[in-house]
Scaffold this motif. Structure first.
Motif, PDB file in Angstrom:
ATOM      1  N   PHE A   1       0.841  -1.200   0.000  1.00 10.05           N
ATOM      2  CA  PHE A   1       0.000   0.000   0.000  1.00 10.05           C
ATOM      3  C   PHE A   1       0.873   1.246   0.000  1.00 10.05           C
ATOM      4  O   PHE A   1       0.601   2.213  -0.706  1.00 10.05           O
ATOM      5  CB  PHE A   1      -0.892  -0.007   1.238  1.00 10.05           C
ATOM      6  N   ASN A   2       1.944   1.227   0.781  1.00  7.14           N
ATOM      7  CA  ASN A   2       2.865   2.348   0.828  1.00  7.14           C
ATOM      8  C   ASN A   2       3.475   2.591  -0.548  1.00  7.14           C
ATOM      9  O   ASN A   2       3.573   3.717  -1.025  1.00  7.14           O
ATOM     10  CB  ASN A   2       3.964   2.076   1.844  1.00  7.14           C
ATOM     11  N   ASP A   3       3.897   1.498  -1.204  1.00  5.88           N
ATOM     12  CA  ASP A   3       4.463   1.619  -2.545  1.00  5.88           C
ATOM     13  C   ASP A   3       3.422   2.132  -3.521  1.00  5.88           C
ATOM     14  O   ASP A   3       3.702   2.928  -4.417  1.00  5.88           O
ATOM     15  CB  ASP A   3       4.965   0.247  -3.005  1.00  5.88           C
ATOM     16  N   ASN A   4       2.177   1.695  -3.336  1.00  7.59           N
ATOM     17  CA  ASN A   4       1.082   2.120  -4.190  1.00  7.59           C
ATOM     18  C   ASN A   4       0.855   3.619  -4.081  1.00  7.59           C
ATOM     19  O   ASN A   4       0.690   4.315  -5.077  1.00  7.59           O
ATOM     20  CB  ASN A   4      -0.183   1.359  -3.774  1.00  7.59           C
ATOM     21  N   LEU A   5       0.866   4.154  -2.862  1.00  9.47           N
ATOM     22  CA  LEU A   5       0.663   5.587  -2.685  1.00  9.47           C
ATOM     23  C   LEU A   5       1.781   6.369  -3.347  1.00  9.47           C
ATOM     24  O   LEU A   5       1.553   7.413  -3.959  1.00  9.47           O
ATOM     25  CB  LEU A   5       0.598   5.926  -1.197  1.00  9.47           C
ATOM     26  N   GLY A   6       3.020   5.858  -3.221  1.00  2.00           N
ATOM     27  CA  GLY A   6       4.125   6.539  -3.876  1.00  2.00           C
ATOM     28  C   GLY A   6       3.943   6.560  -5.376  1.00  2.00           C
ATOM     29  O   GLY A   6       4.231   7.545  -6.041  1.00  2.00           O
ATOM     30  N   LEU A   7       3.432   5.454  -5.932  1.00  2.00           N
ATOM     31  CA  LEU A   7       3.199   5.391  -7.366  1.00  2.00           C
ATOM     32  C   LEU A   7       2.169   6.414  -7.802  1.00  2.00           C
ATOM     33  O   LEU A   7       2.394   7.202  -8.720  1.00  2.00           O
ATOM     34  CB  LEU A   7       2.710   3.986  -7.744  1.00  2.00           C
ATOM     35  N   PHE A   8       1.023   6.448  -7.114  1.00  2.00           N
ATOM     36  CA  PHE A   8      -0.025   7.372  -7.527  1.00  2.00           C
ATOM     37  C   PHE A   8       0.432   8.819  -7.390  1.00  2.00           C
ATOM     38  O   PHE A   8       0.087   9.659  -8.203  1.00  2.00           O
ATOM     39  CB  PHE A   8      -1.302   7.141  -6.718  1.00  2.00           C
ATOM     40  N   GLY A   9       1.182   9.108  -6.341  1.00  2.00           N
ATOM     41  CA  GLY A   9       1.659  10.472  -6.172  1.00  2.00           C
ATOM     42  C   GLY A   9       2.646  10.870  -7.251  1.00  2.00           C
ATOM     43  O   GLY A   9       2.663  12.006  -7.706  1.00  2.00           O
TER      44      GLY A   9
ATOM     45  N   LYS B   1       0.615  -3.569 -10.174  1.00  2.00           N
ATOM     46  CA  LYS B   1       0.833  -4.809  -9.436  1.00  2.00           C
ATOM     47  C   LYS B   1       0.839  -4.588  -7.920  1.00  2.00           C
ATOM     48  O   LYS B   1       0.210  -5.337  -7.167  1.00  2.00           O
ATOM     49  CB  LYS B   1       2.149  -5.435  -9.889  1.00  2.00           C
ATOM     50  N   ALA B   2       1.547  -3.554  -7.458  1.00  2.00           N
ATOM     51  CA  ALA B   2       1.656  -3.332  -6.011  1.00  2.00           C
ATOM     52  C   ALA B   2       0.296  -3.050  -5.394  1.00  2.00           C
ATOM     53  O   ALA B   2      -0.047  -3.580  -4.333  1.00  2.00           O
ATOM     54  CB  ALA B   2       2.620  -2.182  -5.729  1.00  2.00           C
ATOM     55  N   ALA B   3      -0.502  -2.199  -6.056  1.00  2.00           N
ATOM     56  CA  ALA B   3      -1.822  -1.863  -5.528  1.00  2.00           C
ATOM     57  C   ALA B   3      -2.710  -3.104  -5.433  1.00  2.00           C
ATOM     58  O   ALA B   3      -3.409  -3.314  -4.436  1.00  2.00           O
ATOM     59  CB  ALA B   3      -2.482  -0.804  -6.403  1.00  2.00           C
TER      60      ALA B   3
END
Length: 267
Positions: A121-129, A142-144
């Motif tokens: 989830f942390n990696d996902n937030l970084g991706l979206f940001g 994939k991470a999300a």
């Protein structure tokens, strides 16, 4: 007159001399006499102080010395959390995968699943940001999706876990984020005249995430793309669906929102 002579020291004597003068480079383990409880306490103190590398090393020592005990399992989970806190997502996931494989009946399995979801989830937030102002076509989600699956397994297997309420909230956020991502990509295609691609992505958002807030814009993109392709019946059918579900939609009265708005901020 006497010529100067260099004395030759035998190699064996030199080695003995170096040993006697303390030149041994073998590191001394300062924790050799520590109890498992002290190891755990010291590791936790180092983590709380932000000394993540030291904490991880101590947790690993504890895993070996207390192997087969609940404390060793706790050390493994705490090591994963420390790796996550230090930004080592891949290492944290590897540690958690090993924990799940070795301890399938552990009473801490709910926390292991929650932490696995949290790391992704942390990696996902970084991706979206990070993609907020980039030109988009296709990106790996994939991470999300793995985060969602971990939280879903937690909620299914351990509905009464203390971690499940937060996991459910994060699942809802992930779904909304993925839907908004699909809509953003559809809008990207539409703005560049790739209307078939825009329709495909908008339809995917509608079919995969029918309850998400992004559905309103997905329908509007479908309507606009059908109109651009001269598919009037599909355009009118989509408009009727949109009016029925969003009678006060600003898209119908004002069109697309400003490009400066933060598309990833869902609430």
């Amino acid at each position: 007159m006497f010529g100067s002579r260099l004395s030759v020291v035998p190699l064996s004597a030199l080695c003995v001399a170096l040993t006697l003068t303390g030149c041994n480079t073998t590191p001394v383990d300062q924790t050799a006499g520590w109890s498992p409880n002290r190891l755990y306490s010291e590791a936790t103190d180092e983590r709380n102080a932000g000394a993540y590398e030291k904490a991880i090393a101590l947790y690993e020592k504890l895993e070996g010395r207390a192997a087969g005990t609940p404390l060793a399992q706790q050390a493994q989970l705490d090591k994963a959390y420390t790796q996550y806190k230090s930004g080592e997502q891949a290492q944290a996931l590897a540690t958690l995968t090993r924990f799940v494989r070795l301890h399938p009946a552990s009473p801490a399995m709910d926390y292991a699943l929650y932490l696995r979801g949290l790391v992704n989830f942390n990696d996902n937030l970084g991706l979206f940001g990070s993609i907020a102002r980039q030109d988009l076509s296709e990106r790996d989600q994939k991470a999300a999706k793995e985060s969602f699956e971990a939280f879903r397994e937690l909620a299914t297997r351990f509905p009464d876990s203390r971690y499940t309420p937060d996991a459910r909230s994060r699942m809802a956020y992930i779904v909304n984020s993925l839907a908004q991502y699909e809509v953003h990509v559809a809008r990207y295609y539409h703005s560049r005249g790739a209307h078939v691609a825009a329709i495909n992505r908008a339809q995917q958002a509608v079919s995969d995430y029918p309850q998400s807030p992004a559905l309103e814009e997905a329908l509007f993109i479908l309507m606009q793309s059908y109109d651009a392709l001269g598919m009037t019946q599909l355009r009118d059918d989509t408009r009727r669906v949109m009016v029925a579900n969003y009678p006060k939609s600003e898209y119908l009265s004002q069109g697309f929102k400003s490009a400066d708005s933060a598309w990833w901020k869902l609430w």
